[in-house]
Design a protein around this motif. Structure first.
Motif, PDB file in Angstrom:
ATOM      1  N   PRO A   1      -2.399  23.982 -90.289  1.00 16.92           N
ATOM      2  CA  PRO A   1      -2.231  23.976 -91.603  1.00 16.92           C
ATOM      3  C   PRO A   1      -2.136  22.557 -92.303  1.00 16.92           C
ATOM      4  CG  PRO A   1      -0.141  23.563 -90.470  1.00 16.92           C
ATOM      5  CD  PRO A   1      -0.948  23.642 -89.529  1.00 16.92           C
ATOM      6  N   ASP A   2      -2.932  22.500 -93.578  1.00 15.09           N
ATOM      7  CA  ASP A   2      -2.931  21.478 -94.263  1.00 15.09           C
ATOM      8  C   ASP A   2      -1.832  21.680 -95.426  1.00 15.09           C
ATOM      9  OD1 ASP A   2      -4.451  23.202 -95.565  1.00 15.09           O
ATOM     10  OD2 ASP A   2      -6.220  22.064 -95.611  1.00 15.09           O
ATOM     11  N   LEU A   3      -1.285  22.832 -95.579  1.00 14.88           N
ATOM     12  CA  LEU A   3      -0.142  23.108 -96.463  1.00 14.88           C
ATOM     13  C   LEU A   3       0.942  23.677 -95.845  1.00 14.88           C
ATOM     14  CD1 LEU A   3       1.319  23.150 -99.263  1.00 14.88           C
ATOM     15  CD2 LEU A   3      -0.093  25.351 -99.565  1.00 14.88           C
ATOM     16  N   VAL A   4       2.185  22.934 -95.872  1.00 10.29           N
ATOM     17  CA  VAL A   4       3.222  23.671 -95.063  1.00 10.29           C
ATOM     18  C   VAL A   4       4.374  23.842 -96.270  1.00 10.29           C
ATOM     19  CG1 VAL A   4       5.385  23.232 -93.605  1.00 10.29           C
ATOM     20  CG2 VAL A   4       2.653  22.596 -92.864  1.00 10.29           C
ATOM     21  N   ILE A   5       4.836  25.037 -96.522  1.00 11.45           N
ATOM     22  CA  ILE A   5       5.868  25.381 -97.474  1.00 11.45           C
ATOM     23  C   ILE A   5       6.971  25.567 -96.732  1.00 11.45           C
ATOM     24  CG2 ILE A   5       6.498  26.405 -99.518  1.00 11.45           C
ATOM     25  CD1 ILE A   5       3.571  27.066-100.100  1.00 11.45           C
ATOM     26  N   ALA A   6       8.202  24.886 -96.856  1.00 12.94           N
ATOM     27  CA  ALA A   6       9.589  25.390 -96.185  1.00 12.94           C
ATOM     28  C   ALA A   6      10.434  25.835 -97.409  1.00 12.94           C
ATOM     29  CB  ALA A   6      10.104  23.931 -95.750  1.00 12.94           C
ATOM     30  N   ASN A   7      10.331  27.279 -97.076  1.00 10.33           N
ATOM     31  CA  ASN A   7      10.828  28.115 -98.354  1.00 10.33           C
ATOM     32  C   ASN A   7      11.904  28.924 -97.763  1.00 10.33           C
ATOM     33  OD1 ASN A   7      10.545  30.115-100.730  1.00 10.33           O
ATOM     34  ND2 ASN A   7      10.079  31.510 -98.960  1.00 10.33           N
ATOM     35  N   ALA A   8      12.147  29.212 -96.410  1.00 13.30           N
ATOM     36  CA  ALA A   8      13.225  30.008 -96.014  1.00 13.30           C
ATOM     37  C   ALA A   8      14.582  29.475 -96.544  1.00 13.30           C
ATOM     38  CB  ALA A   8      12.985  30.115 -94.431  1.00 13.30           C
ATOM     39  N   GLY A   9      15.466  30.392 -96.860  1.00  9.36           N
ATOM     40  CA  GLY A   9      16.767  29.882 -97.428  1.00  9.36           C
ATOM     41  C   GLY A   9      17.747  31.056 -97.468  1.00  9.36           C
ATOM     42  N   MET A  10      18.906  30.741 -97.584  1.00 10.05           N
ATOM     43  CA  MET A  10      20.029  31.676 -97.622  1.00 10.05           C
ATOM     44  C   MET A  10      20.940  31.136 -98.533  1.00 10.05           C
ATOM     45  SD  MET A  10      22.848  30.572 -95.565  1.00 10.05           S
ATOM     46  CE  MET A  10      23.564  31.921 -95.371  1.00 10.05           C
ATOM     47  N   ALA A  11      21.726  31.784 -99.368  1.00  8.64           N
ATOM     48  CA  ALA A  11      22.787  31.406-100.295  1.00  8.64           C
ATOM     49  C   ALA A  11      24.002  32.324-100.085  1.00  8.64           C
ATOM     50  CB  ALA A  11      22.501  31.135-101.521  1.00  8.64           C
ATOM     51  N   GLU A  12      25.175  32.057 -99.766  1.00  5.48           N
ATOM     52  CA  GLU A  12      26.406  32.783 -99.809  1.00  5.48           C
ATOM     53  C   GLU A  12      27.333  31.936-100.655  1.00  5.48           C
ATOM     54  OE1 GLU A  12      28.813  34.881 -96.440  1.00  5.48           O
ATOM     55  OE2 GLU A  12      26.834  35.053 -96.121  1.00  5.48           O
TER      56      GLU A  12
ATOM     57  N   LEU B   1      23.608  25.067 -93.589  1.00  5.96           N
ATOM     58  CA  LEU B   1      22.864  23.833 -93.609  1.00  5.96           C
ATOM     59  C   LEU B   1      21.950  24.120 -92.504  1.00  5.96           C
ATOM     60  CD1 LEU B   1      25.471  22.503 -95.014  1.00  5.96           C
ATOM     61  CD2 LEU B   1      24.946  20.610 -93.783  1.00  5.96           C
ATOM     62  N   ASP B   2      21.941  25.082 -91.388  1.00  8.35           N
ATOM     63  CA  ASP B   2      21.031  25.390 -90.294  1.00  8.35           C
ATOM     64  C   ASP B   2      19.881  25.961 -91.048  1.00  8.35           C
ATOM     65  OD1 ASP B   2      22.392  24.310 -88.142  1.00  8.35           O
ATOM     66  OD2 ASP B   2      22.842  26.434 -87.461  1.00  8.35           O
ATOM     67  N   VAL B   3      19.990  27.082 -91.843  1.00 11.30           N
ATOM     68  CA  VAL B   3      18.857  27.572 -92.338  1.00 11.30           C
ATOM     69  C   VAL B   3      18.145  26.628 -93.595  1.00 11.30           C
ATOM     70  CG1 VAL B   3      17.925  29.682 -93.862  1.00 11.30           C
ATOM     71  CG2 VAL B   3      19.926  29.810 -92.136  1.00 11.30           C
TER      72      VAL B   3
ATOM     73  N   LYS C   1      22.046  19.267-109.015  1.00 12.04           N
ATOM     74  CA  LYS C   1      23.358  19.251-109.649  1.00 12.04           C
ATOM     75  C   LYS C   1      24.606  20.232-108.852  1.00 12.04           C
ATOM     76  CE  LYS C   1      23.859  22.480-112.862  1.00 12.04           C
ATOM     77  NZ  LYS C   1      23.621  23.539-114.137  1.00 12.04           N
ATOM     78  N   GLY C   2      25.613  20.190-109.301  1.00 11.70           N
ATOM     79  CA  GLY C   2      26.766  21.098-108.480  1.00 11.70           C
ATOM     80  C   GLY C   2      26.760  22.313-109.272  1.00 11.70           C
ATOM     81  N   TYR C   3      27.237  23.124-108.456  1.00 15.20           N
ATOM     82  CA  TYR C   3      27.564  24.564-109.005  1.00 15.20           C
ATOM     83  C   TYR C   3      28.941  24.967-108.380  1.00 15.20           C
ATOM     84  CZ  TYR C   3      22.545  25.497-110.487  1.00 15.20           C
ATOM     85  OH  TYR C   3      21.473  25.338-111.198  1.00 15.20           O
ATOM     86  N   ALA C   4      29.709  25.828-109.054  1.00 16.55           N
ATOM     87  CA  ALA C   4      31.162  25.880-108.315  1.00 16.55           C
ATOM     88  C   ALA C   4      30.664  27.210-107.613  1.00 16.55           C
ATOM     89  CB  ALA C   4      32.036  26.357-109.300  1.00 16.55           C
ATOM     90  N   TYR C   5      31.361  27.197-106.330  1.00 16.69           N
ATOM     91  CA  TYR C   5      31.760  28.188-105.293  1.00 16.69           C
ATOM     92  C   TYR C   5      30.176  28.262-104.387  1.00 16.69           C
ATOM     93  CZ  TYR C   5      35.070  29.521-108.753  1.00 16.69           C
ATOM     94  OH  TYR C   5      36.128  29.992-109.545  1.00 16.69           O
ATOM     95  N   VAL C   6      29.563  27.300-104.247  1.00 13.92           N
ATOM     96  CA  VAL C   6      28.455  27.085-103.317  1.00 13.92           C
ATOM     97  C   VAL C   6      28.268  25.874-102.636  1.00 13.92           C
ATOM     98  CG1 VAL C   6      26.908  29.193-103.959  1.00 13.92           C
ATOM     99  CG2 VAL C   6      26.792  27.138-105.469  1.00 13.92           C
ATOM    100  N   THR C   7      29.565  24.864-102.358  1.00 15.66           N
ATOM    101  CA  THR C   7      29.397  23.830-101.627  1.00 15.66           C
ATOM    102  C   THR C   7      28.349  23.650-100.456  1.00 15.66           C
ATOM    103  OG1 THR C   7      31.376  24.363-100.571  1.00 15.66           O
ATOM    104  CG2 THR C   7      31.701  22.943-102.433  1.00 15.66           C
ATOM    105  N   ALA C   8      28.349  24.613 -99.651  1.00 13.80           N
ATOM    106  CA  ALA C   8      27.481  24.609 -98.460  1.00 13.80           C
ATOM    107  C   ALA C   8      26.023  24.449 -99.048  1.00 13.80           C
ATOM    108  CB  ALA C   8      27.700  25.746 -97.529  1.00 13.80           C
ATOM    109  N   TYR C   9      25.712  25.317-100.031  1.00 19.20           N
ATOM    110  CA  TYR C   9      24.410  25.483-100.414  1.00 19.20           C
ATOM    111  C   TYR C   9      23.927  24.241-101.122  1.00 19.20           C
ATOM    112  CZ  TYR C   9      20.184  27.884-102.604  1.00 19.20           C
ATOM    113  OH  TYR C   9      19.058  28.314-103.240  1.00 19.20           O
TER     114      TYR C   9
END
Ligand code: NAP
Length: 252
Positions: free
Chosen positions: A79-90, A106-108, A142-150
């Motif tokens: 690749p000459d372009l790598v997009i790290a897009n995988a994510g999860m939010a709970e 944090l892992d994902v 910035k910070g958002y309430a209820y998603v400290t880990a994310y």
């Protein structure tokens, strides 16, 4: 081939949401694209395009990420372009954030980006223009309430790209983060369902409550993020590196 600095892309989490939109946009522009994720069925749908290949991989697993790039090199080329897009939010209040939820988030989002970039860079040609792009979030700024880990994970991603950009600045490979505000994808639908379940709001009210956080009072469209990525992939973005670019209607 349109005016892009890149020819072969890997997108983690490319089977759904903004990942799938970016994959189709790049593929339509003539780029050979590998989309990865854990679910082969959703990947197969996106790979129904002559320029898109599906690779099943889990970004939290070092061996899996290494194998993902090895497969890409075999099938498409490096690749000459790598997009790290995988994510999860709970979401959870801090007092109810279990160590399991903290570690998984944090892992994902963070370790997954680190592994994707480390292994991606290892196979990229450091003498040719290249792009490492993370789809982070305004939650990285910035910070958002209820998603400290994310928020902690996405802030970590912003630190990671700034550090990597400094480290590889002498090569023609740039490293940036794109930071969307609330964006209309399957992840947002999960947040809406959660708000409905917890507050008794209707679906429309829950969606409006998220749109209102954007000063333009609307949800970001995945296409807007894909357009920003396309710009970063143009030769004229060669000097843009180590940046966290907010796509949020001026939220931050
Ligand atoms: N939607 C928003 O409001 C918003 C706002 C700002 C930033 N973002 C960020 O945008 C990115 C894309 O999310 P989206 O909104 O498009 O939602 P999405 O459709 O839920 O996409 C997330 C993708 O990540 C993949 N994924 C999750 N865990 C994985 C793992 N362990 N290994 C490999 N792939 C994994 C999922 O595929 P599998 O489940 O098949 O593995 C899925 O395709 C995420 O990083 C997200 O944090 C979203």
């Amino acid at each position: 081939m349109s005016n892009l600095a890149i020819r072969r892309a890997l997108i983690t989490g490319g089977g759904t949401g903004v990942g799938a939109v970016m994959a189709r946009m790049l593929a339509d522009a003539g780029v050979k694209v590998a989309v990865s994720g854990r679910r082969s069925d959703v990947l197969a749908e996106v790979a129904n395009h002559e320029n898109i290949t599906a690779i099943v991989a889990d970004v939290t697993d070092e061996t899996s990420v290494r194998d993902m790039f090895a497969t890409m090199v075999d099938v498409i080329g490096a690749p000459d372009l790598v997009i790290a897009n995988a994510g999860m939010a709970e979401s959870a209040p801090i007092g109810k954030t279990s160590v399991d939820l903290w570690k998984q988030t944090l892992d994902v989002n963070l370790t997954g980006t680190f592994l994707t970039f480390r292994e991606g860079l290892a196979v990229m040609d450091k003498t040719k223009p290249g792009r490492l792009i993370s789809i982070a979030s305004t939650a990285g700024l910035k910070g958002y309430a209820y998603v400290t880990a994310y928020c902690a994970a996405k802030h970590g991603v912003v630190g990671l790209i700034k550090s990597m950009a400094a480290e590889i600045a002498k090569s023609p490979i740039t490293v940036n983060a794109v930071c969307p505000g609330f964006m209309e994808t399957p992840m947002l639908e999960k947040s809406v369902a959660n708000i409905v379940a917890k507050t008794g709001m209707t679906v429309d009210e829950a969606r409006a409550s998220l749109a209102k956080i954007n000063p333009q009072n609307r949800l970001i469209q995945p296409q807007e993020v894909a357009d920003t990525v396309m710009w970063l992939c143009s030769p004229s973005a060669a000097s843009i590196t180590g940046q966290a670019i907010s796509v949020s209607g001026g939220e931050i």
